[in-house]
Design a protein around this motif. Structure first.
Motif, short mmCIF file in Angstrom:
data_model
loop_
_atom_site.label_atom_id
_atom_site.label_comp_id
_atom_site.label_asym_id
_atom_site.label_seq_id
_atom_site.Cartn_x
_atom_site.Cartn_y
_atom_site.Cartn_z
N ALA A 1 50.10 -7.95 42.64
CA ALA A 1 49.48 -6.78 42.03
C ALA A 1 49.48 -6.87 40.51
CB ALA A 1 50.20 -5.51 42.48
N SER A 2 50.49 -7.53 39.96
CA SER A 2 50.56 -7.66 38.50
C SER A 2 49.86 -8.92 38.00
CB SER A 2 52.03 -7.69 38.06
OG SER A 2 52.69 -8.83 38.60
N GLY A 3 49.28 -9.69 38.92
CA GLY A 3 48.58 -10.91 38.54
C GLY A 3 49.49 -12.09 38.28
N THR A 4 50.75 -11.96 38.67
CA THR A 4 51.72 -13.04 38.45
C THR A 4 51.61 -14.08 39.55
OG1 THR A 4 53.24 -11.51 37.37
CG2 THR A 4 54.17 -13.57 38.19
N VAL A 5 51.53 -15.33 39.18
CA VAL A 5 51.50 -16.44 40.13
C VAL A 5 52.60 -17.43 39.74
CG1 VAL A 5 50.16 -18.34 41.08
CG2 VAL A 5 49.02 -16.18 40.51
N LEU A 6 53.44 -17.77 40.67
CA LEU A 6 54.52 -18.70 40.38
C LEU A 6 53.96 -20.12 40.26
CD1 LEU A 6 57.67 -18.80 40.14
CD2 LEU A 6 57.66 -19.64 42.48
N ARG A 7 54.18 -20.74 39.12
CA ARG A 7 53.62 -22.08 38.87
C ARG A 7 54.65 -23.19 39.04
NH1 ARG A 7 48.68 -20.96 37.26
NH2 ARG A 7 48.28 -19.03 36.11
N MET B 1 66.68 -16.24 45.56
CA MET B 1 65.56 -16.37 44.64
C MET B 1 65.35 -15.06 43.91
SD MET B 1 61.60 -17.44 45.38
CE MET B 1 62.11 -18.92 46.26
N LEU B 2 65.26 -15.13 42.58
CA LEU B 2 64.99 -13.97 41.75
C LEU B 2 63.78 -14.24 40.86
CD1 LEU B 2 68.00 -13.29 42.56
CD2 LEU B 2 68.15 -12.13 40.35
N MET B 3 62.95 -13.22 40.72
CA MET B 3 61.81 -13.28 39.80
C MET B 3 61.94 -12.14 38.80
SD MET B 3 57.70 -12.92 40.51
CE MET B 3 57.49 -14.57 41.22
N ASN B 4 61.88 -12.48 37.53
CA ASN B 4 61.90 -11.50 36.46
C ASN B 4 60.63 -10.65 36.54
OD1 ASN B 4 61.58 -10.20 33.92
ND2 ASN B 4 62.77 -11.77 32.89
N THR B 5 60.80 -9.31 36.65
CA THR B 5 59.65 -8.41 36.70
C THR B 5 59.57 -7.53 35.46
OG1 THR B 5 60.88 -6.74 37.95
CG2 THR B 5 59.64 -8.38 39.22
N GLY B 6 60.35 -7.84 34.42
CA GLY B 6 60.26 -7.09 33.18
C GLY B 6 61.11 -5.84 33.18
N THR B 7 60.77 -4.90 32.34
CA THR B 7 61.60 -3.72 32.13
C THR B 7 61.27 -2.56 33.07
OG1 THR B 7 60.09 -3.00 30.38
CG2 THR B 7 62.00 -4.29 29.71
N ASN C 1 55.50 -13.68 46.19
CA ASN C 1 54.14 -13.82 45.66
C ASN C 1 53.27 -12.63 46.06
OD1 ASN C 1 54.38 -16.20 44.21
ND2 ASN C 1 53.95 -17.49 45.98
N LEU C 2 53.47 -12.12 47.28
CA LEU C 2 52.71 -10.95 47.72
C LEU C 2 53.06 -9.73 46.88
CD1 LEU C 2 52.86 -11.39 51.60
CD2 LEU C 2 50.81 -11.56 50.16
N GLY D 1 57.65 -12.84 35.46
CA GLY D 1 57.00 -13.78 36.35
C GLY D 1 57.75 -15.09 36.51
N GLU D 2 58.75 -15.36 35.67
CA GLU D 2 59.55 -16.57 35.82
C GLU D 2 60.57 -16.37 36.93
OE1 GLU D 2 59.42 -18.79 31.52
OE2 GLU D 2 61.02 -17.31 31.83
N ALA D 3 60.82 -17.43 37.70
CA ALA D 3 61.69 -17.31 38.86
C ALA D 3 62.60 -18.51 38.99
CB ALA D 3 60.87 -17.16 40.14
N LYS D 4 63.73 -18.28 39.65
CA LYS D 4 64.68 -19.35 39.94
C LYS D 4 65.20 -19.17 41.36
CE LYS D 4 68.46 -17.03 40.55
NZ LYS D 4 69.51 -17.21 41.59
N ASN D 5 65.71 -20.27 41.93
CA ASN D 5 66.38 -20.22 43.22
C ASN D 5 67.71 -20.93 43.09
OD1 ASN D 5 66.42 -19.40 45.91
ND2 ASN D 5 65.72 -21.38 46.67
N THR D 6 68.77 -20.26 43.50
CA THR D 6 70.11 -20.83 43.44
C THR D 6 70.54 -21.24 44.83
OG1 THR D 6 70.74 -19.52 41.52
CG2 THR D 6 72.53 -20.38 42.86
#
Length: 478
Positions: A373-379, A242-248, A368-369, A230-235
Motif C-alpha cells: 500500500a505504501s509502494g515499498t518493494v523489498l529489493r 524478519m523486521l521491516m522498518n515502516t517509519g514513524t 510485501n502484501l 522499507g529496509e528489512a532484515k532477517n535474523t
C-alpha cells in the motif's frame, strides 16, 4: 565471548530457563571479553543489552531472587488460557491489535506473567503489594547490574508484553486489568538509546554507563542499519525473525504479521516495524543434534546436507510449539512428511535446512502484501545470526525469495545493534549516520534457481504445512 545456557523442557510445549544462570553467564561472558581485549572498565564507553524478548521473569524486589524459572518466549503453557480468553471475550482481538499491534497469543509476556501469578503460591498478593518485579531479560540484567537500583525496560521490549500501548508509549491499565496483572510489577519504559544508570563497581571494576537496550530482533535491525522506511532484515537464531522498518507511523498488518516498536533514540520520534516471527529455526538444528544424535555439532548440518543433491522429497515443518507468523496456529505440531525408503539422514538434514528458508519466504510474502500500500518493494534482504554462516542455507534462501541475500561483515548484529544504541546515547557515535558508515557488507548471494523448480518446492512445502494443522485436540495430552 559467549556462553550457552541450559534449555529446560519440563513438559511437552513448555520451555524454561534458569534466570540466575542467565545472569551469571552474561556476567562471565562480559568479563571474559574484557580479559581477551586486555582492557579495564575505564575503556568501556557504555554497555548495551539485547535479549530474547518475551521471556518472562518475576523476582523479589528486595533480594533480587527470581521466584521461579524464566518462562521462555517459545513456551506454550498458556495456550489453553489464551484460547479461553479469546472465546469469552471475542472483542479482545481488536483491542489488543489496536493498542499493542499484537495478537492475544501465548508467545507474548502478558499471559506468562498471569500464569506465574496464578500458579506460584502467594505471588499475586506479593505482586499487588509491590514486592515483586516483572521483567524480560533486559530488565533482569539491568536490575542485577545495578543491584536493584534500576527497574527499567525499553520501548521495544515493552511492546512485546501485551500490556504496552504502542501509540502512547505507555503501560495500559485496560490491558493490565484484562489480563489481571498488577501494574506495580511493571518496570519503567524508556527509549532504546538512553542512559538508564551505571553498573555497580564490583562487576567490572568501576561504574560503567548502561545506555542501550533493545529486544534482540529490533537490535538486529538497528545493527543492520535499516534506518530507512522499507529496509528489512532477517535474523537466523533459535527462531527466525524478519523486521521491516515502516517509519514513524505504525502499519497495521492484514496478513498475519505483528506491528511493533522498533526503537527510539532519546529526543527523536519512535520508529515502528512490521514483524514476522518464526518459532523454530536454529533450534531445529539443535533438536537434530541433541534429540536424534544425527549430528555431533550444529555446524555439521551443512556438511551432512551437502551429501545429497536435494531433499529427496522430504519436508520438515518444525511446528514444535505451534506455527507462528503468518499462520498463528497453536494447534499445529511438527511433521516430517514425504518419506520413502529412498530418504536418508542427508535428506533429513537438507529438509531441516530448507524449512527455515521456506518459512522465511512465507513471512516475506505477507510483508510485501502489507507494505504494498505504501509502494515499498523489498529489493534485498539483509541477514544476520549464527545460521548465516551456513552458505547452503543462504543460497537456498536467495533462491526461494528471488532477491539477493546480504550478510554484513559482522554477522552478530544483534549484539552490535545494542552497542550502537548505547554508543549513540553516550556520544561515542554522533547518530545513525555514523552507524551507517560503520556497517560493511560481508557476502552476497544472488538467486540462481529456475522459477519452475522454486515454485514446485514451495508448493510442496505449503502442502506439508497443512499436515501439521489441527493436531492438538482432546485426544492429545500435553
Amino acid at each position: 565471548s559467549q556462553r550457552e545456557i541450559t534449555q529446560h523442557y519440563p513438559k511437552p510445549g513448555w520451555v524454561e530457563h534458569d534466570a540466575e544462570e542467565i545472569w551469571q553467564a552474561q556476567l562471565s561472558a562480559a568479563r571474559q571479553a574484557m580479559k581477551k581485549l586486555g582492557i579495564s572498565w575505564r575503556e568501556l564507553a557504555a554497555i548495551g543489552i539485547t535479549n530474547q524478548r518475551e521471556t518472562t521473569i518475576l523476582w523479589d524486589r528486595k533480594t533480587g531472587q527470581a521466584i521461579g524459572p524464566a518462562i521462555v518466549w517459545q513456551c506454550r503453557r498458556t495456550a489453553d488460557m489464551t484460547e479461553r480468553l479469546r472465546a469469552e471475550h471475542p472483542e479482545s482481538a481488536e483491542l489488543f491489535r489496536k493498542k499493542t499491534g499484537l495478537l492475544l497469543d501465548p508467545y507474548f509476556s502478558g499471559t506468562k506473567i498471569r500464569w506465574i501469578l496464578d500458579h506460584t503460591e502467594g505471588a499475586r498478593e506479593r505482586a499487588e503489594r509491590g514486592e515483586l518485579c516483572f521483567g524480560t531479560v533486559d530488565s533482569w540484567l539491568i536490575y542485577k547490574l545495578t543491584k536493584g537500583r534500576v527497574h527499567v525496560t525499553d520501548y521495544s521490549n515493552a511492546s512485546r508484553t501485551l500490556l504496552f500501548n504502542i501509540n502512547t508509549l505507555s503501560w495500559d491499565r485496560e490491558l493490565c486489568d484484562f489480563l489481571e496483572i498488577p501494574m506495580a510489577l511493571l518496570p519503567e519504559a524508556r527509549p532504546s538509546s538512553f542512559l538508564y544508570g551505571k553498573s555497580e563497581p564490583e562487576f567490572f571494576g568501576g561504574e560503567v554507563p548502561i545506555a542501550g537496550a533493545a529486544g534482540d530482533q529490533q537490535a538486529a535491525l538497528f545493527g543492520q542499519t535499516c534506518f530507512l522506511e522499507g529496509e528489512a532484515k532477517n535474523t537466523y537464531g533459535t527462531g527466525c525473525f524478519m523486521l521491516m522498518n515502516t517509519g514513524t507511523t505504525p502499519v497495521r498488518s492484514t496478513n498475519g504479521l505483528l506491528t511493533t516498536v522498533c526503537y527510539q533514540i532519546e529526543g527523536e520520534d519512535p520508529v515502528y516495524a512490521l514483524e514476522g516471527s518464526i518459532a523454530v529455526a536454529g533450534s531445529l538444528v539443535q533438536w537434530l543434534r541433541d534429540n536424534l544424535g544425527i549430528i555431533a555439532e550444529s555446524r555439521d548440518v551443512q556438511a551432512l546436507a551437502r551429501t545429497v543433491d536435494d531433499n529427496g522429497g522430504a519436508y520438515f515443518v518444525p511446528a514444535f510449539s505451534g506455527l507462528f507468523a503468518p499462520y498463528w496456529r497453536p494447534d499445529a505440531r511438527g511433521a516430517l512428511v514425504g518419506l520413502t525408503r529412498y530418504v536418508n539422514k542427508g535428506h533429513i538434514a537438507r529438509a531441516v535446512e530448507e524449512s527455515t528458508a521456506f518459512q522465511t519466504r512465507e513471512v516475506l510474502q505477507a510483508m510485501n502484501l502489507d507494505a504494498a500500500a505504501s509502494g515499498t518493494v523489498l529489493r534485498e534482504l539483509k541477514v544476520d545470526g549464527g545460521m548465516t554462516r551456513d552458505e547452503l542455507l543462504m543460497q537456498f534462501q536467495a533462491d526461494q525469495i528471488g532477491v539477493p541475500v546480504v550478510r554484513p561483515h559482522v554477522s552478530e548484529t544483534t549484539a552490535l545493534g545494542a552497542a550502537y544504541a548505547a554508543g549513540i546515547a553516550v556520544g561515542f557515535w554522533s547518530g545513525t549516520r555514523d552507524v551507517v558508515d560503520n556497517w560493511a557488507e560481508g557476502r552476497r548471494w544472488e538467486p540462481a534457481m529456475a522459477d519452475d523448480e522454486r515454485e514446485r518446492l514451495f508448493r510442496n512445502w505449503r502442502k506439508a504445512v497443512t499436515r501439521t494443522l489441527e493436531w492438538v485436540d482432546e485426544d492429545v495430552v500435553e
